[in-house]
Write a protein that holds these residues in place. Structure first.
Motif, PDB file in Angstrom:
ATOM      1  N   SER A   1       9.918  14.164  -3.614  1.00 25.87           N
ATOM      2  CA  SER A   1       9.751  15.466  -4.238  1.00 25.87           C
ATOM      3  C   SER A   1      10.866  16.466  -4.044  1.00 25.87           C
ATOM      4  O   SER A   1      11.034  17.449  -4.680  1.00 25.87           O
ATOM      5  N   LEU A   2      11.908  15.886  -3.448  1.00 30.39           N
ATOM      6  CA  LEU A   2      13.373  17.035  -3.420  1.00 30.39           C
ATOM      7  C   LEU A   2      14.038  16.959  -4.559  1.00 30.39           C
ATOM      8  O   LEU A   2      14.823  17.761  -4.921  1.00 30.39           O
ATOM      9  N   ILE A   3      13.755  15.774  -5.690  1.00 28.81           N
ATOM     10  CA  ILE A   3      14.698  15.622  -6.681  1.00 28.81           C
ATOM     11  C   ILE A   3      14.196  16.106  -7.982  1.00 28.81           C
ATOM     12  O   ILE A   3      14.689  15.952  -9.153  1.00 28.81           O
ATOM     13  N   GLY A   4      12.895  16.962  -7.837  1.00 30.36           N
ATOM     14  CA  GLY A   4      12.336  17.113  -9.130  1.00 30.36           C
ATOM     15  C   GLY A   4      12.450  18.628  -9.506  1.00 30.36           C
ATOM     16  O   GLY A   4      11.806  19.119 -10.407  1.00 30.36           O
TER      17      GLY A   4
ATOM     18  N   ALA B   1      13.850  21.442   2.955  1.00 27.89           N
ATOM     19  CA  ALA B   1      13.321  22.585   2.152  1.00 27.89           C
ATOM     20  C   ALA B   1      13.392  23.767   2.909  1.00 27.89           C
ATOM     21  O   ALA B   1      13.799  24.966   2.484  1.00 27.89           O
ATOM     22  N   SER B   2      13.216  23.601   4.263  1.00 29.38           N
ATOM     23  CA  SER B   2      13.495  25.029   5.296  1.00 29.38           C
ATOM     24  C   SER B   2      14.815  25.588   5.312  1.00 29.38           C
ATOM     25  O   SER B   2      15.254  26.663   5.030  1.00 29.38           O
ATOM     26  N   VAL B   3      15.770  24.312   5.315  1.00 26.47           N
ATOM     27  CA  VAL B   3      17.156  24.727   5.296  1.00 26.47           C
ATOM     28  C   VAL B   3      17.526  25.367   4.002  1.00 26.47           C
ATOM     29  O   VAL B   3      18.289  26.529   3.793  1.00 26.47           O
ATOM     30  N   ALA B   4      17.221  24.824   2.987  1.00 25.82           N
ATOM     31  CA  ALA B   4      17.463  25.524   1.450  1.00 25.82           C
ATOM     32  C   ALA B   4      17.009  26.785   1.379  1.00 25.82           C
ATOM     33  O   ALA B   4      17.747  27.717   0.871  1.00 25.82           O
ATOM     34  N   GLY B   5      15.842  27.059   1.967  1.00 23.73           N
ATOM     35  CA  GLY B   5      15.298  28.308   1.813  1.00 23.73           C
ATOM     36  C   GLY B   5      15.923  29.274   2.671  1.00 23.73           C
ATOM     37  O   GLY B   5      16.228  30.350   2.305  1.00 23.73           O
ATOM     38  N   ALA B   6      16.071  29.006   4.193  1.00 23.42           N
ATOM     39  CA  ALA B   6      16.784  29.893   5.022  1.00 23.42           C
ATOM     40  C   ALA B   6      18.043  30.118   4.432  1.00 23.42           C
ATOM     41  O   ALA B   6      18.534  31.420   4.460  1.00 23.42           O
TER      42      ALA B   6
ATOM     43  N   GLY C   1      25.262  14.947   8.928  1.00 22.69           N
ATOM     44  CA  GLY C   1      25.408  14.605   7.389  1.00 22.69           C
ATOM     45  C   GLY C   1      24.332  14.585   6.517  1.00 22.69           C
ATOM     46  O   GLY C   1      24.233  14.957   5.552  1.00 22.69           O
ATOM     47  N   MET C   2      23.207  13.859   7.113  1.00 23.97           N
ATOM     48  CA  MET C   2      22.153  13.699   6.508  1.00 23.97           C
ATOM     49  C   MET C   2      21.266  14.875   6.119  1.00 23.97           C
ATOM     50  O   MET C   2      20.746  15.031   4.907  1.00 23.97           O
ATOM     51  N   THR C   3      21.162  15.779   7.107  1.00 17.43           N
ATOM     52  CA  THR C   3      20.379  17.002   7.039  1.00 17.43           C
ATOM     53  C   THR C   3      20.935  17.784   5.700  1.00 17.43           C
ATOM     54  O   THR C   3      20.438  18.443   5.068  1.00 17.43           O
ATOM     55  N   SER C   4      22.270  17.895   5.959  1.00 20.80           N
ATOM     56  CA  SER C   4      23.062  18.937   4.965  1.00 20.80           C
ATOM     57  C   SER C   4      22.897  18.295   3.571  1.00 20.80           C
ATOM     58  O   SER C   4      22.701  18.885   2.566  1.00 20.80           O
ATOM     59  N   LEU C   5      23.166  17.030   3.412  1.00 25.41           N
ATOM     60  CA  LEU C   5      22.737  16.159   2.169  1.00 25.41           C
ATOM     61  C   LEU C   5      21.502  16.620   1.577  1.00 25.41           C
ATOM     62  O   LEU C   5      21.245  17.117   0.464  1.00 25.41           O
ATOM     63  N   LEU C   6      20.488  16.519   2.486  1.00 26.24           N
ATOM     64  CA  LEU C   6      19.147  16.562   1.944  1.00 26.24           C
ATOM     65  C   LEU C   6      18.633  17.898   1.485  1.00 26.24           C
ATOM     66  O   LEU C   6      17.982  18.134   0.496  1.00 26.24           O
ATOM     67  N   ALA C   7      19.171  18.651   2.302  1.00 28.22           N
ATOM     68  CA  ALA C   7      19.079  20.510   1.925  1.00 28.22           C
ATOM     69  C   ALA C   7      19.693  20.745   0.768  1.00 28.22           C
ATOM     70  O   ALA C   7      18.972  21.429  -0.183  1.00 28.22           O
TER      71      ALA C   7
END
Length: 525
Positions: free
Chosen positions: A10-13, A199-204, A225-231
């Motif tokens: 769902s993150l890539i849509g 999604a929380s990181v991207a929003g914050a 590294g992974m958290t920043s990547l996914l955000a």
């Protein structure tokens, strides 16, 4: 249960996402290409017999194959076990054994790291679940396991009948972490914990697809590294990726591209700043988030601020994920650079418990930090006892970190509790190194402590000999074959006995006295 809003897919849509999605070594990868690579990788894994619940170890540097493997595993309901690229044979064997990985996707070699030679020191008998290896860019590299080439991207588009999403509440990614136990524990996260936190990181951070971009210079095998990547994937922003951190290419990318965000350790930023005397750096940078692992980080932050590099203190862990919290631009400088800050998720709760009384502490009083959040891990993989010990009856994670609450709702991280050491940016259990020392002929017992050596956190070992102890060079050479370089003791001292204290709970090693002894001996040198 399928809940697409909480799946990794769902993150890539995002319809307004920027293109390209990634730039790796100057090569752009569009979002359509990334989606195709996920599909190809899912089909390739299925052809290897990987399905729901199967564990795939990934021992790769930062490359598009790493990301595609994670998303493809999520699609199949499989689990990725992230292998630190700095691991050596003992650590790799431990991870493979605990995870029960059936397949490992790995590098053959990368710069000075000979992955094949490291794996050669792992006994197949110690990791019975591992069935085969898949190698990026090479064919057979092992006499112990069948090998195939990882050629997923060369395959035709897969059939539409492949699964799509898996159960979002089952494990999908395992990080390694060390507390005070012998070997690294495996921290299990689900699609839901990863996707909701991204999604929380991207929003914050109020990330915009067209305005923001990330320099990904941290290894994908770790939560930082992974958290920043996914955000940034969730935000639809472009990621510029370093395959492995080096200061010079990082400086060039920060200077040449409109990089707005970068995350790393204090040592990474120290190395980047040391390469240039330019008074004003990175004009597009909005947030340079850092975790402080070395002495002198406040001085580093002041120097960076004077040169236009805005450092922000962070907090996180494998269990609650990196970028769990961050300071704010409106904070006073001294507060902004402290670890801690405000939680990225509005649903997260942070409290502090007095370590002496066991009661919750008031604002300003130090104690152990406890966290409840959507980003919290599922538990330690195949280790229910450690999971029970780490979670309070009402669902808070006992971080093992010391800090205090501020009156404004933020918190401050102060230090790590217990015996765990922070070396090379990683949390390391002394027992990992001690056990390897005790496996050497002539060594009866060993204790390892961390010290500040020339501004860097290093470990020092004390050993008790059973006979004539081997020379320090021989001990060091043995450890280098078995452990990551950052775990190698700077000094190894032979002693007749360890300083101890008798208590109602038994005899305890005086680790504080050992640290003092280490500093005294180093000073005498």
């Amino acid at each position: 249960m399928q809940a697409d809003g909480f799946s990794l897919y769902s993150l890539i849509g995002l319809e307004t996402a920027a293109d390209p999605a990634f730039v790796l070594d100057g090569t752009p990868v569009s979002r359509a290409e990334f989606s195709l690579k996920i599909d190809q990788t899912a089909a390739w894994l299925a052809a290897q017999g990987i399905g729901k619940g199967d564990v795939v170890a990934v021992w790769l540097v930062n490359r598009i194959e790493w990301v595609a493997l994670l998303f493809a595993a999520a699609r199949l309901g499989a689990v990725i076990a992230a292998v630190n690229t700095r691991y050596r044979s003992a650590e790799v064997a431990h991870l493979l054994k605990v995870s029960g990985a059936r397949l490992m996707v790995m590098e053959a070699a990368f710069r000075a790291i000979d992955f094949a030679a490291i794996l050669a020191d792992v006994s197949r008998a110690d990791v019975p679940a591992l069935q085969r290896l898949a190698v990026v860019g090479a064919d057979a590299i092992s006499a112990q396991w069948p090998c195939v080439r990882f050629d997923a991207f060369d395959k035709a588009c897969p059939p539409a009948s492949l699964p799509h999403g898996g159960d979002v509440d089952l494990p999908v990614l395992l990080y390694t972490t060390s507390g005070t136990t012998k070997g690294p524990k495996l921290v299990a996260h689900s699609q839901r914990t990863l996707a909701t936190h991204a999604a929380s990181v991207a929003g914050a951070l109020q990330l915009s697809p067209q305005r923001h971009s990330l320099l990904a210079m941290l290894p994908f095998c770790g939560t930082f590294g992974m958290t920043s990547l996914l955000a940034f994937i969730a935000a639809g922003a472009t990621l510029h990726v370093l395959d492995a951190f080096e200061a010079e290419p990082a400086l060039k990318m920060l200077s040449a591209h409109r990089i707005t965000h970068v995350f790393g350790s204090d040592e990474m930023f120290r190395r980047i700043l040391a390469l240039t005397d330019a008074p004003r750096l990175f004009p597009h940078a909005e947030i340079c988030g850092f975790a402080a692992f070395q002495p002198g980080w406040r001085e580093l932050a002041a120097d960076a601020e004077a040169r236009g590099v805005p450092l922000f203190g962070l907090y996180g862990s494998s269990e609650v994920q990196a970028l769990f919290s961050i300071s704010r631009a409106s904070d006073a400088f001294a507060d902004r650079i402290e670890g801690g800050g405000w939680s990225m998720s509005p649903e997260a709760k942070v409290r502090v418990r007095d370590t002496e009384t066991g009661e919750l502490a008031a604002a300003g009083a130090s104690g152990e930090i406890e966290i409840s959040a959507p980003s919290r891990f599922l538990g330690y993989f195949n280790n229910p006892e450690a999971t029970r010990d780490a979670i309070t009856p009402d669902g808070f994670f006992r971080t093992g970190d010391i800090g205090h609450l501020r009156g404004d709702g933020s918190f401050v991280y102060e230090t790590r509790a217990g015996d765990a050491m922070r070396l090379g940016g990683f949390l390391v259990a002394p027992g990992e190194i001690e056990d390897e020392l005790k496996s050497c002929p002539g060594i009866a017992d060993a204790q390892v402590v961390a010290v500040d050596l020339k501004g860097q956190a290093r470990c020092v070992a004390f050993v008790i000999s059973a006979a004539a102890p081997p020379p320090q060079d021989a001990l060091t050479a043995h450890l280098r074959e078995r452990l990551a370089g950052y775990k190698i003791p700077a000094r190894i001292y032979v002693v007749d006995a360890f300083p101890v204290t008798d208590s109602a709970n038994g005899v305890k090693i005086q680790r504080a006295r050992l640290r003092a002894m280490a500093m005294e001996r180093i000073a005498a040198e």
